[in-house]
Design an enzyme around this catalytic site. Structure first.
Site, mmCIF file in Angstrom:
data_model
loop_
_atom_site.group_PDB
_atom_site.id
_atom_site.type_symbol
_atom_site.label_atom_id
_atom_site.label_comp_id
_atom_site.label_asym_id
_atom_site.label_seq_id
_atom_site.Cartn_x
_atom_site.Cartn_y
_atom_site.Cartn_z
ATOM 1 N N SER A 1 0.831 -1.216 0.000
ATOM 2 C CA SER A 1 0.000 0.000 0.000
ATOM 3 C C SER A 1 0.864 1.264 0.000
ATOM 4 O O SER A 1 0.484 2.283 -0.588
ATOM 5 C CB SER A 1 -0.967 0.001 1.193
ATOM 6 O OG SER A 1 -0.300 0.172 2.406
ATOM 7 N N ASN A 2 2.034 1.201 0.617
ATOM 8 C CA ASN A 2 2.947 2.357 0.520
ATOM 9 C C ASN A 2 3.501 2.490 -0.895
ATOM 10 O O ASN A 2 3.659 3.608 -1.394
ATOM 11 C CB ASN A 2 4.078 2.231 1.540
ATOM 12 C CG ASN A 2 3.637 2.681 2.917
ATOM 13 O OD1 ASN A 2 3.453 3.871 3.164
ATOM 14 N ND2 ASN A 2 3.437 1.725 3.814
ATOM 15 N N ARG B 1 23.150 -14.079 3.100
ATOM 16 C CA ARG B 1 22.581 -12.732 3.124
ATOM 17 C C ARG B 1 23.406 -11.737 2.287
ATOM 18 O O ARG B 1 22.859 -10.942 1.527
ATOM 19 C CB ARG B 1 22.505 -12.261 4.582
ATOM 20 C CG ARG B 1 21.975 -10.879 4.785
ATOM 21 C CD ARG B 1 21.914 -10.558 6.259
ATOM 22 N NE ARG B 1 20.926 -11.375 6.933
ATOM 23 C CZ ARG B 1 19.617 -11.107 6.920
ATOM 24 N NH1 ARG B 1 19.153 -10.058 6.281
ATOM 25 N NH2 ARG B 1 18.775 -11.894 7.552
ATOM 26 N N HIS C 1 8.615 3.349 8.807
ATOM 27 C CA HIS C 1 8.399 2.504 9.980
ATOM 28 C C HIS C 1 7.169 3.012 10.741
ATOM 29 O O HIS C 1 7.015 4.223 10.930
ATOM 30 C CB HIS C 1 9.635 2.547 10.889
ATOM 31 C CG HIS C 1 9.524 1.652 12.070
ATOM 32 N ND1 HIS C 1 9.741 0.292 11.991
ATOM 33 C CD2 HIS C 1 9.196 1.907 13.361
ATOM 34 C CE1 HIS C 1 9.561 -0.243 13.189
ATOM 35 N NE2 HIS C 1 9.224 0.711 14.035
HETATM 36 C C1 GRF Z 1 3.901 -0.473 6.820
HETATM 37 O O1 GRF Z 1 3.218 -0.335 8.033
HETATM 38 C C2 GRF Z 1 5.326 -0.010 6.977
HETATM 39 O O2 GRF Z 1 5.484 1.036 7.878
HETATM 40 C C3 GRF Z 1 6.004 -1.234 7.510
HETATM 41 O O3 GRF Z 1 5.398 -2.319 6.853
HETATM 42 C C4 GRF Z 1 4.085 -1.943 6.447
HETATM 43 C C5 GRF Z 1 4.024 -2.163 4.972
HETATM 44 O O4 GRF Z 1 2.719 -2.034 4.462
HETATM 45 N N1 GRF Z 1 7.430 -1.150 7.314
HETATM 46 P P1 GRF Z 1 2.487 -2.005 2.886
HETATM 47 O O5 GRF Z 1 3.089 -3.286 2.331
HETATM 48 O O6 GRF Z 1 3.169 -0.790 2.326
HETATM 49 O O7 GRF Z 1 1.009 -1.970 2.713
#
Ligand code: GRF
Length: 203
Positions: A14-15, A66, A110
């Site tokens: 979603s981000n 890694r 975050h």
């Molecule tokens: C978000 O809450 C971000 O802050 C964290 O993981 C989540 C990712 O959500 N790091 P999305 O995949 O962007 O919906």
């Protein structure tokens, strides 16, 4: 600054979607060149492809360790001349080969007001601690987990009857506003790092 972006995801995306929308809508002057996921079959990959973006799965199980995985990521990003790497729900610690290849050129978002509640389940940590405000932070990625210089933060209230789900949803709304705005600021500013702080260089 090179405005060619890559977004690294592990899930819902979603981000990623908020970054796609901000670029398409003209709020962020950048080009999103590449989306990379460490997992197959995640919704974020579908979002990328629906937006006509190149979306690649780079699976950690294809690499011996890694460092080899991070080196492969760095190599791919360099070959595509990426200027800024945005982690968006990328559920892996980022190691030296990638950080050294993109010094101060990797952002993460975050779901807390760092330095409070780093690591996993930040929203649950906030509820358990009983804080009255939490929020979201965009920061530069260093080798310390969730501890690099802060680019932008946004405050979200914690309500008496919040659950992890309701607080997470409220923070997520802020994340979607904050991340594109932070990317815009990073791309448009001339920044330097003083101690832990990211400060704008005076003209
Ligand atoms: C978000 O809450 C971000 O802050 C964290 O993981 C989540 C990712 O959500 N790091 P999305 O995949 O962007 O919906």
């Amino acid at each position: 600054m090179n405005r060619r972006l890559a977004v690294l995801i592990s899930g819902r995306g979603s981000n990623l979607q908020s970054i796609i929308d901000a670029i398409q809508g003209g709020a962020v002057a950048a080009s999103l060149e590449l989306v990379i996921s460490n997992r197959t079959d995640v919704a974020g990959l579908e979002r990328a492809r629906a937006a006509g973006l190149e979306a690649i799965v780079l699976s950690p199980s294809d690499y011996p360790d890694r460092d080899a995985y991070d080196a492969a990521l760095a190599d791919l990003l360099r070959r595509r001349d990426i200027g800024l790497v945005c982690l968006a729900g990328f559920m892996r610690l980022v190691g030296r080969p990638l950080i050294d290849a993109f010094p101060n050129r990797i952002l993460n978002i975050h779901p807390s007001l760092l330095p409070s509640f780093p690591g996993l389940q930040a929203q649950r940590q906030a509820l358990q601690h009983g804080v009255r405000v939490s929020g979201a932070t965009v920061h530069l990625v260093t080798s310390e987990l969730d501890n690099g210089p802060i680019v932008a933060q946004s405050v979200v209230p914690v309500l008496d009857d919040d659950t992890v789900e309701t607080l997470s949803a409220r923070i997520l709304v802020e994340e979607h506003r904050l991340y594109p705005e932070a990317i815009r600021r990073v791309l448009e500013g001339d920044w330097l790092i003083e101690g832990r702080r990211l400060v704008r260089r005076r003209p």
